[in-house]
Design a protein around this motif. Structure first.
Motif, PDB file in Angstrom:
ATOM      1  N   ASN A 191       0.756  -1.015   0.026  1.00  0.00           N
ATOM      2  CA  ASN A 191       0.188   0.357   0.065  1.00  0.00           C
ATOM      3  C   ASN A 191       0.971   1.311  -0.212  1.00  0.00           C
ATOM      4  O   ASN A 191       0.390   2.555   0.069  1.00  0.00           O
ATOM      5  N   GLN A 192       2.068   0.954  -0.203  1.00  0.00           N
ATOM      6  CA  GLN A 192       3.108   2.352  -0.500  1.00  0.00           C
ATOM      7  C   GLN A 192       2.917   2.663  -1.690  1.00  0.00           C
ATOM      8  O   GLN A 192       3.053   4.427  -1.675  1.00  0.00           O
ATOM      9  N   ILE A 193       2.183   2.114  -2.606  1.00  0.00           N
ATOM     10  CA  ILE A 193       2.128   3.145  -3.814  1.00  0.00           C
ATOM     11  C   ILE A 193       0.445   3.006  -4.216  1.00  0.00           C
ATOM     12  O   ILE A 193      -0.258   1.934  -3.117  1.00  0.00           O
ATOM     13  N   TYR A 194       0.115   3.090  -5.136  1.00  0.00           N
ATOM     14  CA  TYR A 194      -1.240   2.591  -5.725  1.00  0.00           C
ATOM     15  C   TYR A 194      -0.529   2.813  -7.260  1.00  0.00           C
ATOM     16  O   TYR A 194       0.099   2.615  -7.698  1.00  0.00           O
ATOM     17  N   ILE A 195      -2.303   1.388  -7.400  1.00  0.00           N
ATOM     18  CA  ILE A 195      -1.642   0.809  -8.729  1.00  0.00           C
ATOM     19  C   ILE A 195      -2.746   1.549  -9.823  1.00  0.00           C
ATOM     20  O   ILE A 195      -3.545   1.265  -9.856  1.00  0.00           O
ATOM     21  N   SER A 196      -2.133   1.398 -11.171  1.00  0.00           N
ATOM     22  CA  SER A 196      -3.840   2.080 -12.079  1.00  0.00           C
ATOM     23  C   SER A 196      -3.938   1.027 -12.830  1.00  0.00           C
ATOM     24  O   SER A 196      -2.744   0.705 -13.806  1.00  0.00           O
ATOM     25  N   LEU A 197      -5.174  -0.244 -13.240  1.00  0.00           N
ATOM     26  CA  LEU A 197      -4.658  -0.587 -14.819  1.00  0.00           C
ATOM     27  C   LEU A 197      -5.852  -0.310 -15.470  1.00  0.00           C
ATOM     28  O   LEU A 197      -7.173  -0.122 -15.299  1.00  0.00           O
ATOM     29  N   MET A 198      -5.358  -0.477 -16.689  1.00  0.00           N
ATOM     30  CA  MET A 198      -5.662   0.056 -17.901  1.00  0.00           C
ATOM     31  C   MET A 198      -5.709  -0.633 -19.262  1.00  0.00           C
ATOM     32  O   MET A 198      -5.620  -1.229 -19.437  1.00  0.00           O
ATOM     33  N   ASN A 199      -7.068  -0.383 -19.437  1.00  0.00           N
ATOM     34  CA  ASN A 199      -7.926  -0.863 -20.558  1.00  0.00           C
ATOM     35  C   ASN A 199      -7.542  -0.281 -22.133  1.00  0.00           C
ATOM     36  O   ASN A 199      -8.737  -1.037 -22.949  1.00  0.00           O
ATOM     37  N   GLN A 200      -7.193   0.826 -22.186  1.00  0.00           N
ATOM     38  CA  GLN A 200      -7.367   1.387 -23.188  1.00  0.00           C
ATOM     39  C   GLN A 200      -6.677   0.987 -24.131  1.00  0.00           C
ATOM     40  O   GLN A 200      -6.389   1.914 -25.458  1.00  0.00           O
ATOM     41  N   TYR A 201      -5.821   0.124 -24.119  1.00  0.00           N
ATOM     42  CA  TYR A 201      -5.213  -0.431 -25.682  1.00  0.00           C
ATOM     43  C   TYR A 201      -5.596   0.027 -26.444  1.00  0.00           C
ATOM     44  O   TYR A 201      -6.978  -0.627 -26.737  1.00  0.00           O
ATOM     45  N   THR A 202      -5.126   0.469 -28.123  1.00  0.00           N
ATOM     46  CA  THR A 202      -5.214   0.295 -29.070  1.00  0.00           C
ATOM     47  C   THR A 202      -4.659   0.401 -29.812  1.00  0.00           C
ATOM     48  O   THR A 202      -3.774   1.218 -29.926  1.00  0.00           O
TER      49      THR A 202
END
Length: 320
Positions: A242-253
């Protein structure tokens, strides 16, 4: 005049960029900027949650103050921003002008100054930030990068950058070689992320939920590579929790120009999976895995996010 070989990024191409030679980043040492404007398509804690058609929200703020720099040392075959990553767009500006741009974005109500792919201009950016801060720049500074950086270069930023927003693209060296011509990407990204967390060890937010300091790591899910994505998430969680935040993205084009990669390789070298978008099921599998691990501090994307709206016009807006 003695040549000054560039070693700012892990490529260490040693081009004399100050002498006018272009490096592996496709640009010389002059500052090339393609766009500087309020940007509404980052994570909510970076650009806010207001609709982009609104000039400002009730707090007088509107979007992230994004400065898009031209050139990129990495050169992924699936690059979403080829026009600027290849150095084909952007105006040449001075350090003085860059500092003015930062202050102008603050006047426009930006939540922060968002430096997008600026690593190959690090010394110049540091100088501009010092100038702007001396003239009243008070906003948090975001370092928005590919994650392919050296610890030495990142240390130049200490005390100047408040939020690190790196990608973590691969853990598999062979996949990094195939897609980004950088077999050393995993190790370089690990070391770079470690330095970012050392500099900004705690994630902090203001009363409106906007990030003011810390590290937020992005991973773009590639079609057909859920296993690799899971490994990346596992590494981030097990290493930093929990020291960092994680952003998981599905926007691949899928890239429009698929015939050649950034460095001119034949399209046969590109995995055909990259010609399609990520499926709903693939993304759900990744999100389910992150939840099973216990990841709570993070972001995910909803709906059809693989859209052109995420790629702004690199037409010199706000630059000259």
């Amino acid at each position: 005049m003695e040549a000054k070989p560039c070693t700012l990024c892990p490529r260490a191409c040693k081009a004399d960029r100050e002498g006018g030679q272009k490096g592996r980043c496709h640009v010389d040492a002059r500052i090339h900027v393609a766009r500087a404007a309020l940007h509404f398509w980052e994570e909510p804690c970076i650009s806010g949650t207001e609709a982009p058609l609104q000039s400002a929200n009730r707090n007088g703020k509107a979007g992230s103050g994004a400065v898009f720099f031209s050139g990129c040392p990495l050169g992924c075959v699936f690059c979403q921003n080829r026009a600027i990553s290849r150095g084909e767009a952007g105006a040449v500006i001075s350090v003085e002008r860059l500092a003015e741009i930062f202050l102008k974005l603050q006047e426009q109500g930006a939540y922060n100054i968002n430096l997008v792919t600026a690593g190959h201009y690090t010394p110049q950016v540091c100088e501009a930030l010092r100038l702007a801060k001396g003239r009243g720049l008070l906003l948090p500074v975001v370092w928005n990068s590919s994650g392919y950086e050296t610890v030495g270069t990142l240390r130049m930023l200490e005390g100047l950058v408040d939020i690190y927003l790196p990608d973590f693209k691969y853990l598999d060296p062979q996949l990094a070689l195939r897609y980004s011509h950088a077999e050393d990407y995993p190790e370089a990204a690990k070391q770079a992320l470690g330095e970012m967390v050392r500099q900004q060890p705690s994630c902090r937010f203001d009363a409106a939920g906007m990030m003011t300091s810390g590290v937020l790591v992005r991973h773009l899910l590639l079609p057909g590579h859920v296993r690799e994505a899971k490994q990346v998430v596992s590494y981030l969680w097990e290493t930093y929790g929990n020291q960092i935040y994680i952003s998981l993205m599905n926007q691949y084009t899928p890239p429009v120009q698929s015939a050649q990669s950034v460095y001119g390789e034949d399209s046969s070298a590109i995995d055909p999976l990259l010609a399609r978008r990520v499926t709903k099921r693939e993304y759900e599998r990744l999100l389910d895995y992150a939840a099973q691990l216990g990841v709570e501090q993070g972001f995910y994307q909803e709906g059809g996010t693989a859209a052109e709206s995420f790629i702004p016009a690199f037409d010199g807006t706000g630059v000259v």
